[in-house]
Design a protein around this motif. Structure first.
Motif, PDB file in Angstrom:
ATOM      1  N   PHE A 143      34.328  -1.867  86.681  1.00  0.00           N
ATOM      2  CA  PHE A 143      33.826  -0.917  85.688  1.00  0.00           C
ATOM      3  C   PHE A 143      32.335  -1.091  85.418  1.00  0.00           C
ATOM      4  O   PHE A 143      31.803  -0.518  84.475  1.00  0.00           O
ATOM      5  CB  PHE A 143      34.602  -1.076  84.379  1.00  0.00           C
ATOM      6  N   LEU A 433      41.481   4.486  81.954  1.00  0.00           N
ATOM      7  CA  LEU A 433      40.367   4.067  82.791  1.00  0.00           C
ATOM      8  C   LEU A 433      40.656   4.499  84.221  1.00  0.00           C
ATOM      9  O   LEU A 433      41.801   4.403  84.661  1.00  0.00           O
ATOM     10  CB  LEU A 433      40.204   2.538  82.749  1.00  0.00           C
ATOM     11  N   GLN A 434      39.779   5.060  85.068  1.00  0.00           N
ATOM     12  CA  GLN A 434      38.366   5.121  84.926  1.00  0.00           C
ATOM     13  C   GLN A 434      37.889   6.422  85.581  1.00  0.00           C
ATOM     14  O   GLN A 434      37.306   7.215  84.918  1.00  0.00           O
ATOM     15  CB  GLN A 434      37.729   3.882  85.589  1.00  0.00           C
TER      16      GLN A 434
END
Length: 619
Positions: A143, A433-434
């Motif tokens: 991330f 996410l993501q």
């Protein structure tokens, strides 16, 4: 005399509760809690400091009792100094400044050589953040990564590519043994077992790692803090460098710890205390939306491109004759032809630009692989370049959006669904996410997908049921963005989750895990790929546990707002009946804004067809 003694005793008895009450109030002040790195109370745990290093506390139970730590700090600050650097005002200069401001007390003068050196190094420095884009070579960096950044004031004449090299970065990262296995690494990172620290290093060391070796773009976020706030924050950074912290991949990470550090001088909560995950992107978006003293907290952003992006930009800035000349000079990995006619006919200035691009590409190859003749190729390129005049200045490029300006990472969508076997229904999808192959962009890793904990729920006249639970899906479709020789790269995908065994059955589920590798090709706006590997699955419904698998597809980018993904998969079911299964799907995304999109999807397997149209909200 007796009357004076009684009066003094009475005043002390009245003053003591007042002082105690004042200390109790100060101990709950948000800045004091930030100085101790107390995390906000959650339904799952009482408040405590995230620092686990005993050297950070003066009270025996200071990690759990901010009032006890305040009282111990005041007592230590009032003591006369002993050895140079040992006084509490030397060890905890930010606490000393803050408490002096709050109480009006002045502490005994002490010699603090280490803190004086720190102050001299960071005098008049600007405070900001440095963000490194995602990196699929390390699960903890999927991330992205964020660092605190201390920089000297920049002048307009500073080179945008080199002005940061002598700055200082404070990096928060886990202390992981070099021989740690992947399974142990993931387990400890997710559930606990590692300590982490803030480390202090010159920024050129970080740019060598992130920009040159891992090919990650960097973004500098400059914050609009006052001189007093920068001074207090700089003093606090001295206190926390080298101290041990709790660490978890998803919550107690670089983003959450830096957020808590900045909250010492910023009143807003930069990340939610109750969230089970905090990504660097969440922090950067919060900073971009924060107002500080009536002005935006975020002053400006500046991109520092990776070696990969720098080379790509330089190659694209060449005209068509120069690009053909570059290919003629370096047609393959270990073959350099400085006498190529397409190159020698160019002017000296044009040849300089071609050689600058090839030298940048050689630096890229030096970091990404092992080419036998690369040192000799670099020597010849450099020798030829030194005989030519100065080339162009930095290439002018179209501004790219920063990570906080693109589509947010969390998604919720609602779709209408038609299934040829079970008629009409609706589907709710949530992805915390993501990003996937349809909503990825240049601010993230291009041609990749990182999806975590995706949940899809179906509802129709037969009731509510699970459609899919995707634990994770990591895809990297490596492509070469320029027509210069590179080492072979592998496109790959790993994923795991629970999904329907076939489209015609609402409650027929299998647990699956896919491991695939192959190749992708960049063909203009289209990105075809082919992968092969295996799918492991549960044995329910008699399909067998080990399944060879082939997958092919193409991702087409029609415009910045429209993208299509066509995917075909094939697997034999080894076990019950050796049935061959071929499935395909088409997905199309239309971006309405950075927060909304529409998606169309059509799926086919041997049992049914399914079509859906939905609206998605990103946040």
């Amino acid at each position: 005399m007796r009357r004076l003694w009684l009066t003094t005793l009475l005043l002390c008895s009245l003053f003591s509760p007042f002082v105690h009450a004042n200390i109790a109030t100060l101990s709950q002040d948000s800045q004091w809690l930030s100085l101790l790195h107390f995390d906000r109370e959650t339904p799952f745990s009482p408040p405590r400091s995230a620092v686990i290093d005993s050297a950070f506390f003066l009270a025996e139970n200071g990690r759990y009792d901010p009032q006890a730590e305040l009282e111990a700090t005041l007592a230590a600050l009032r003591e006369p100094p002993d050895e140079p650097g040992s006084h509490a005002s030397c060890r905890f200069p930010a606490r000393a400044v803050w408490l002096s401001t709050k109480t009006g007390e002045q502490w005994p003068s002490a010699e603090c050589p280490e803190f004086d050196e720190w102050q001299a190094q960071h005098q008049d420095s600007e405070i900001g953040l440095m963000f490194a884009t995602g990196y699929l070579g390390n699960p903890a960096s999927f991330f992205g990564h964020v660092m605190l950044h201390s920089s000297a004031p920049k002048t307009q004449s500073s080179s945008t590519n080199t002005q940061y090299l002598l700055d200082t970065s404070l990096n928060f990262g886990a202390d992981v043994p070099n021989d740690e296995g992947l399974v142990t690494y993931m387990a400890k990172g997710l559930f606990g077992g590692y300590d982490a620290q803030f480390s202090n290093a010159s920024f050129y060391r970080n740019t060598a790692l992130y920009s040159e070796r891992e090919m990650r773009d960097l973004w500098h976020y400059q914050l609009g803090l006052t001189d007093a706030e920068k001074s207090l924050l700089t003093a606090h950074l001295f206190e926390i460098v080298g101290k041990d912290y709790e660490y978890l991949f998803l919550s107690q990470n670089c983003a959450s710890r830096i957020a808590r550090t900045l909250e010492l001088v910023i009143e807003d909560d930069l990340t939610p205390g109750y969230s089970p995950w905090v990504a660097p992107e969440n922090l950067l978006r919060a900073l971009s939306n924060t107002t500080h003293h009536g002005k935006p907290l975020l002053v400006e952003t500046q991109q520092i491109p990776s070696r990969r992006l720098t080379t790509q930009r330089e190659f694209n800035a060449l005209n068509s004759h120069q690009q053909r000349a570059a290919n003629a000079v370096w047609p393959s990995e270990n073959d350099l032809r400085m006498d190529a006619p397409l190159f020698t006919v160019l002017s000296a200035a044009q040849r300089s630009e071609v050689l600058d691009t090839l030298l940048s590409h050689a630096s890229f190859l030096r970091q990404t692989g092992d080419i036998e003749k690369l040192p000799e190729i670099e020597r010849q390129l450099l020798q030829a370049r030194l005989s030519l005049p100065t080339g162009r200045a930095d290439v002018s490029n179209e501004a790219m959006p920063a990570i906080h300006e693109v589509t947010p990472p969390s998604l919720v969508s609602f779709s209408g669904v038609h299934n040829s076997h079970s008629n009409n229904g609706a589907r709710l999808r949530f992805r915390p996410l993501q990003y996937d192959l349809l909503d990825t962009n240049q601010a993230r890793m291009p041609n990749s997908a990182v999806e975590i904990a995706t949940v899809e729920i179906n509802t129709n006249d037969q009731g509510v049921s699970l459609n899919r639970l995707g634990l994770f899906n990591i895809t990297n479709l490596h492509t070469n963005a320029i027509a210069l020789p590179t080492l072979p790269s592998t496109a790959w995908q790993i994923s795991a989750g629970i999904e329907r065994n076939r489209l015609s059955c609402r409650r027929c589920f299998d647990g699956i895990a896919n491991v695939l590798g192959g190749k992708s090709w960049a063909l203009g706006q289209h990105l075809p790929y082919a992968l092969a590997g295996a799918q492991l699955r549960t044995q329910r419904h008699y399909d067998g546990i080990a399944v060879p698998m082939l997958e092919a597809g193409v991702v087409s980018s029609w415009s910045p707002s429209q993208r299509t993904h066509i995917q075909l998969s094939h697997r034999p079911n080894m076990g019950y009946n050796n049935r061959q299964r071929t499935e395909w799907q088409v997905q199309h995304r239309i971006a309405l804004s950075t927060q909304w999109d529409m998606r169309f999807e059509f799926q086919h397997d041997y049992s049914a067809n399914e079509a859906s149209i939905g609206l998605s909200r990103y946040f």
